[in-house]
Design an enzyme around this catalytic site. Structure first.
Site, PDB file in Angstrom:
ATOM      1  N   GLY A  82     -24.821   2.156  -5.275  1.00  0.00           N
ATOM      2  CA  GLY A  82     -23.801   2.824  -6.091  1.00  0.00           C
ATOM      3  C   GLY A  82     -23.291   1.877  -7.164  1.00  0.00           C
ATOM      4  CE  LYS A 130      -4.380   1.173   0.268  1.00  0.00           C
ATOM      5  NZ  LYS A 130      -5.516   0.510  -0.382  1.00  0.00           N
ATOM      6  N   GLY A 155     -27.115   0.555  -0.209  1.00  0.00           N
ATOM      7  CA  GLY A 155     -26.170   1.267  -1.076  1.00  0.00           C
ATOM      8  C   GLY A 155     -26.330   0.793  -2.516  1.00  0.00           C
ATOM      9  CB  VAL A 171     -20.416  -2.567  -5.703  1.00  0.00           C
ATOM     10  CG1 VAL A 171     -20.542  -4.056  -5.436  1.00  0.00           C
ATOM     11  CG2 VAL A 171     -18.965  -2.190  -5.926  1.00  0.00           C
TER      12      VAL A 171
HETATM   13  P1  NAD Z   1     -20.243   4.123  -4.559  1.00  0.00           P
HETATM   14  O1  NAD Z   1     -19.730   5.358  -3.950  1.00  0.00           O
HETATM   15  O2  NAD Z   1     -20.431   4.042  -6.041  1.00  0.00           O
HETATM   16  O3  NAD Z   1     -21.651   3.728  -3.891  1.00  0.00           O
HETATM   17  C1  NAD Z   1     -21.936   3.829  -2.534  1.00  0.00           C
HETATM   18  C2  NAD Z   1     -23.420   4.129  -2.419  1.00  0.00           C
HETATM   19  O4  NAD Z   1     -23.765   4.072  -1.032  1.00  0.00           O
HETATM   20  C3  NAD Z   1     -23.792   5.530  -2.926  1.00  0.00           C
HETATM   21  O5  NAD Z   1     -24.897   5.443  -3.811  1.00  0.00           O
HETATM   22  C4  NAD Z   1     -24.141   6.276  -1.625  1.00  0.00           C
HETATM   23  O6  NAD Z   1     -25.135   7.261  -1.816  1.00  0.00           O
HETATM   24  C5  NAD Z   1     -24.629   5.149  -0.744  1.00  0.00           C
HETATM   25  N1  NAD Z   1     -24.557   5.418   0.690  1.00  0.00           N
HETATM   26  C6  NAD Z   1     -23.642   6.132   1.379  1.00  0.00           C
HETATM   27  N2  NAD Z   1     -23.954   6.147   2.685  1.00  0.00           N
HETATM   28  C7  NAD Z   1     -25.076   5.398   2.817  1.00  0.00           C
HETATM   29  C8  NAD Z   1     -25.881   5.012   3.925  1.00  0.00           C
HETATM   30  N3  NAD Z   1     -25.610   5.427   5.169  1.00  0.00           N
HETATM   31  N4  NAD Z   1     -26.953   4.227   3.697  1.00  0.00           N
HETATM   32  C9  NAD Z   1     -27.262   3.822   2.430  1.00  0.00           C
HETATM   33  N5  NAD Z   1     -26.544   4.163   1.352  1.00  0.00           N
HETATM   34  C10 NAD Z   1     -25.467   4.926   1.539  1.00  0.00           C
HETATM   35  O7  NAD Z   1     -19.267   2.953  -4.058  1.00  0.00           O
HETATM   36  P2  NAD Z   1     -19.067   1.513  -4.691  1.00  0.00           P
HETATM   37  O8  NAD Z   1     -17.933   1.537  -5.647  1.00  0.00           O
HETATM   38  O9  NAD Z   1     -20.382   0.974  -5.130  1.00  0.00           O
HETATM   39  O10 NAD Z   1     -18.563   0.704  -3.412  1.00  0.00           O
HETATM   40  C11 NAD Z   1     -19.469   0.319  -2.395  1.00  0.00           C
HETATM   41  C12 NAD Z   1     -18.686  -0.247  -1.216  1.00  0.00           C
HETATM   42  O11 NAD Z   1     -17.933  -1.389  -1.651  1.00  0.00           O
HETATM   43  C13 NAD Z   1     -17.661   0.738  -0.630  1.00  0.00           C
HETATM   44  O12 NAD Z   1     -17.600   0.506   0.756  1.00  0.00           O
HETATM   45  C14 NAD Z   1     -16.353   0.325  -1.284  1.00  0.00           C
HETATM   46  O13 NAD Z   1     -15.247   0.626  -0.473  1.00  0.00           O
HETATM   47  C15 NAD Z   1     -16.543  -1.186  -1.379  1.00  0.00           C
HETATM   48  N6  NAD Z   1     -15.764  -1.798  -2.474  1.00  0.00           N
HETATM   49  C16 NAD Z   1     -15.951  -1.398  -3.755  1.00  0.00           C
HETATM   50  C17 NAD Z   1     -15.220  -1.998  -4.781  1.00  0.00           C
HETATM   51  C18 NAD Z   1     -15.419  -1.606  -6.226  1.00  0.00           C
HETATM   52  O14 NAD Z   1     -14.991  -2.340  -7.110  1.00  0.00           O
HETATM   53  N7  NAD Z   1     -16.065  -0.482  -6.509  1.00  0.00           N
HETATM   54  C19 NAD Z   1     -14.293  -3.016  -4.484  1.00  0.00           C
HETATM   55  C20 NAD Z   1     -14.129  -3.418  -3.148  1.00  0.00           C
HETATM   56  C21 NAD Z   1     -14.874  -2.786  -2.145  1.00  0.00           C
END
Ligand code: NAD
Length: 362
Positions: free
Chosen positions: A190, A88, A188, A192
């Site tokens: 977003g 990291k 959530g 994923v």
């Molecule tokens: P993103 O930012 O696209 O989506 C997150 C969503 O969660 C957003 O729509 C946001 O409005 C919503 N949110 C935030 N706070 C909230 C709450 N209190 N209650 C309900 N919804 C809430 O992120 P992402 O890329 O979809 O990632 C989602 C999670 O998965 C994150 O924790 C990220 O660290 C983890 N993650 C993502 C990836 C990846 O490939 N994108 C890989 C490993 C881990």
């Protein structure tokens, strides 16, 4: 995998406590760059990990973060069966105002000097544009734009891994892994979350969704035929699976009390507020918790594919392997009566020890 080290602990003590191999301090007063690169373990392959840019309170805090995060990467790569080690990097500073082409390219030169023992990617506070700058100085970087050989958006791969983790847990709980007719609450929607909702709906799963972004919530509900619920209702739903895909630490004493599901499986990082307490509570309650760092490894798999030159099909196949890995973890947890995150840690440690013994090549 918490690192409880005080600010007074010496740097060498910190490194030896958790077996870090190397820490590189990068300083360039001309560009203002102050960064720390930590290589935790390279038994399985070159240390891989994102570069986080954050306005740390002080250098000790930055060091603690980079040591903790690099060690987690070792476990994640190992449990996922990838030939990568854990690393990291952290850049100390405000990513909105203290980043420049020069500082990122200078940082790229530091990575170049490590001769491939560390490969990076984007993380909190860094972007694919930054990776492009690093790429101008070294090839040891992923997450560059597709036109430069990048692997593109990792979210569909992450969602696929979470989906496979859900199937593995369902198989354990219900005897078969068919999801038709099951109920899932996805918190959530977003990148994923939405991809996951799409995969679940294709299997005729009844999906409830929540999000603090109301427009997004409404759009995803309409597009995929999911039922939108308010955030404070998500823990009270009578569902088979709760899937946290927003924030960490949503599994705590208060929510465990409310949850009625038999399975927890989502993409969010660090879902257990306190691993020691809440991992055990879930075990005692008979809730199957699929370790976050295993089933959300799709992003890492995506980067690995970029390094290895795999196509999308092969990448998705690797994400499908999360099914077997999750089943193995759940079985070990049952046999040894230990929380699943501990079972996963032990499997990850054993793979590293085995590969060390045979001096595996990469
Ligand atoms: P993103 O930012 O696209 O989506 C997150 C969503 O969660 C957003 O729509 C946001 O409005 C919503 N949110 C935030 N706070 C909230 C709450 N209190 N209650 C309900 N919804 C809430 O992120 P992402 O890329 O979809 O990632 C989602 C999670 O998965 C994150 O924790 C990220 O660290 C983890 N993650 C993502 C990836 C990846 O490939 N994108 C890989 C490993 C881990």
């Amino acid at each position: 995998m918490s690192l409880l080290l005080s600010e007074e602990t010496s740097i060498f003590d910190q490194l030896s406590t958790f077996g870090h191999q190397q820490v590189v301090y990068c300083s360039d007063p001309d560009t203002g760059l102050k960064a720390i690169i930590a290589v935790h373990d390279t038994t399985l392959g070159p240390a891989f990990g994102g570069t986080r840019m954050w306005l740390y309170k002080n250098e000790a805090e930055a060091l603690r973060d980079v040591l903790r995060l690099s060690r987690s990467m070792t476990y994640k790569a190992s449990i996922t069966g990838l030939n990568l080690g854990g690393g990291k990097a952290v850049i100390i500073g405000d990513s909105r105002v203290e980043k420049s082409e020069a500082s990122m390219r200078r940082f790229g030169k530091f990575i170049k000097n490590m001769n491939g023992s560390f490969i990076t990617a984007e993380d909190v506070g860094t972007s694919s544009k930054d990776m492009e700058y690093i790429r101008m100085e070294t090839k040891h970087v992923t997450g560059v734009p597709k036109s430069l050989g990048g692997s593109g958006d990792p979210s569909p791969v992450t969602a696929k891994g979470v989906f496979m983790g859900i199937k593995a847990a369902v198989k354990e709980m219900f005897g078969n892994d068919s999801l038709a007719g099951r109920t899932v609450a996805v918190q959530g929607t977003g990148n994923v979350g939405e991809n996951l909702v799409g995969l679940l709906r294709k299997e005729n799963v009844k999906v409830y969704i929540s999000d603090i972004d109301e427009d997004r919530l409404a759009n995803v509900a309409k597009k995929h035929g999911a039922e939108a619920v308010s955030n404070n209702r998500i823990y009270d739903l009578e569902v088979d699976i709760y899937s946290p895909c927003a924030l960490g630490a949503t599994i705590n004493s208060e929510t465990i009390e409310k949850l009625k599901c038999g399975i927890i499986a989502g993409s969010a990082n660090n879902q257990l507020a306190d691993e020691a307490i809440h991992g055990k509570l879930l075990l005692d309650k008979g809730i199957i918790y699929t370790p976050d760092y295993l089933i959300n490894a799709g992003g890492l798999i995506n980067s690995y594919s970029e390094i290895a030159g795999f196509n999308r099909e092969r990448t998705m196949q690797l994400a499908e392997n999360i099914y077997d890995a999750t089943r193995t973890v759940i079985k070990k947890s049952k046999i040894e009566n230990i929380p699943t995150h501990l079972a996963a840690n032990r499997i990850a440690e054993k793979r590293i020890a085995d590969m060390k013994r045979i001096k595996a090549t990469y």
